[in-house]
Enzyme design. Structure first.
Site, PDB file in Angstrom:
ATOM      1  CB  THR A 219      -8.937  30.265 -32.646  1.00 30.38           C
ATOM      2  OG1 THR A 219      -9.194  30.219 -34.026  1.00 30.38           O
ATOM      3  CG2 THR A 219      -7.865  29.281 -32.328  1.00 30.38           C
ATOM      4  CG  ASP A 250      -3.229  31.791 -37.260  1.00 31.68           C
ATOM      5  OD1 ASP A 250      -4.409  31.543 -37.602  1.00 31.68           O
ATOM      6  OD2 ASP A 250      -2.946  32.292 -36.161  1.00 31.68           O
ATOM      7  CB  THR A 270      -7.261  33.801 -31.423  1.00 37.03           C
ATOM      8  OG1 THR A 270      -8.522  33.962 -32.098  1.00 37.03           O
ATOM      9  CG2 THR A 270      -7.174  34.832 -30.302  1.00 37.03           C
ATOM     10  N   GLY A 273      -6.041  34.653 -39.621  1.00 32.84           N
ATOM     11  CA  GLY A 273      -4.896  33.760 -39.791  1.00 32.84           C
ATOM     12  C   GLY A 273      -3.922  34.122 -40.899  1.00 32.84           C
TER      13      GLY A 273
HETATM   14  N1  ASP Z   1      -6.680  32.168 -36.548  1.00 32.60           N
HETATM   15  C1  ASP Z   1      -7.772  31.349 -36.973  1.00 32.60           C
HETATM   16  C2  ASP Z   1      -7.671  31.101 -38.444  1.00 32.60           C
HETATM   17  O1  ASP Z   1      -7.387  32.011 -39.187  1.00 32.60           O
HETATM   18  C3  ASP Z   1      -9.077  31.933 -36.674  1.00 32.60           C
HETATM   19  C4  ASP Z   1      -9.213  32.480 -35.308  1.00 32.60           C
HETATM   20  O2  ASP Z   1      -8.292  32.672 -34.576  1.00 32.60           O
HETATM   21  O3  ASP Z   1     -10.333  32.732 -34.942  1.00 32.60           O
HETATM   22  O4  ASP Z   1      -7.946  30.024 -38.869  1.00 32.60           O
END
Ligand code: ASP
Length: 354
Positions: A219, A250, A270, A273
């Site tokens: 992310t 998240d 990140t 989530g």
């Molecule tokens: N946190 C993000 C999600 O779960 C994914 C990520 O951080 O890569 O959507």
């Protein structure tokens, strides 16, 4: 007490107070001469990021893009801009790059489309804006900002969010704009793995759990302190490869993936989530700072390593406080990250040992 004695006493007291004020006021200009600090930190996702998987050219390209995002946000702050503008500008650079899982380069859903989430929060007022599951917004962080600034709500989702975008003059783009070959390959690989796991009689949940972390993360985000002393945080993502059923992570959830309050800190997260939502990661870090008097370094280490790690929650965060201190803890092999402040030079890193 005689009236005159009383008045004499009172005027003596006032005189003393005035003198105190005058002498401290005389020192004030000196204090005021200290320039207010400003700073920015960014991330481009945490996960199984191994040096062996990079060619020197690829590594240099990633570092250059991270550096460009840091410099873009820093320039806004240097010119006296707000932390919100710096966060948005830095995230736009990463959203527009196919390297990261946000905007162009967002991962694919099970149905081979892209559904994006983003949020932003201002530490001065605790105002926030978020969008979830949008498919036709080129820069989801900008729409989150519009939700904060121009709507009476905090979080808008799917088609409703896009209708709101239209009322704000935001152009809706074709979902194919976000296509990249490497993310498509990743989707196919993820589906194969899920199929294999299922044929071993695992249910959907177990099959999904068996996917490697690299399918679940990646992310972008930024946190900043501006010269007016206000902090802000923002996060933007394509979510998780192969996600189904309108899954939301998240990143658009205030308190989980993004949080900012001038009285504690600003955080962008990140990682996996589902864990970040369940453990309310961003807000928990700031609560430890505010109520337990912890430094952002201590609070970040505790939540990322002591709370998340034992339960299998992989990922990381970037944190900033009102003094411009920055901390970037993660419990994965790497995290794309960078920072710069008015008294420290640009720093960009990818792997754990740098
Ligand atoms: N946190 C993000 C999600 O779960 C994914 C990520 O951080 O890569 O959507």
């Amino acid at each position: 007490m005689e009236k005159t004695t009383f008045y004499f006493g009172l005027s003596a007291l006032l005189l003393t107070l005035t003198q105190v004020n005058v002498s401290s006021a005389a020192e004030l200009p000196q204090l005021n001469q200290l320039p207010a600090p400003f700073a920015i930190a960014i991330h481009g996702g945490a996960g199984t990021i191994q040096k062996s998987k990079f060619t020197p050219e690829k590594e240099a390209a990633y570092r250059a893009k991270l550096s460009q995002a840091v410099e873009t946000g820093y320039k806004v702050l240097h010119n006296g801009g707000s932390s919100l503008d710096a966060v948005t500008a830095a995230i736009n650079v990463l959203e527009n790059s196919p390297f990261f899982n946000a905007g162009k380069g967002a991962v694919y859903t099970y149905d081979e489309t892209h559904e994006m989430d983003a949020s932003i929060m201002f530490g001065k007022s605790r105002q926030a804006g978020a969008v979830a599951g949008v498919k036709h917004i080129e820069n989801p962080i900008n729409l989150a900002r519009l939700v904060m600034d121009e709507s009476v709500h905090v979080m808008l989702s799917g088609e409703g969010a896009e209708q709101f975008a239209k009322t704000q003059g935001v152009e809706l783009v074709d979902n194919k704009l976000f296509d990249t070959e490497h993310r498509y390959k990743s989707l196919l690989k993820s589906k194969q793995r899920m199929q294999k796991a299922k044929s071993k009689n695992k249910d959907y949940r177990a099959a999904h759990d068996s996917l490697e972390v690299e399918y679940k993360v990646g992310t972008v985000g930024a946190v900043a302190l501006d010269s007016q002393g206000n902090i802000a945080a923002g996060t933007s993502t394509g979510g998780m490869t192969n996600k189904r059923f309108g899954r939301i992570g998240d990143s658009p959830v205030i308190g989980a993936g993004t949080f900012a309050d001038n009285s504690s800190c600003a955080v962008s997260a990140t990682g996996h989530g589902e864990y970040f939502i369940r453990y309310n990661v961003a807000a928990d870090i700031c609560a430890r700072v505010q109520y337990q008097g912890k430094t952002i370094e201590q609070a970040g280490q505790e939540v990322i390593h002591d709370v998340l790690m034992p339960v299998g929650g992989t990922g990381g965060v970037i944190i900033i406080d009102k003094q411009g201190n920055i901390s970037m803890p993660f419990n994965t092999q790497g995290m794309y990250r960078g920072k710069k402040s008015s008294n420290t030079p640009t720093y960009v890193a990818i792997f754990a040992d740098e």
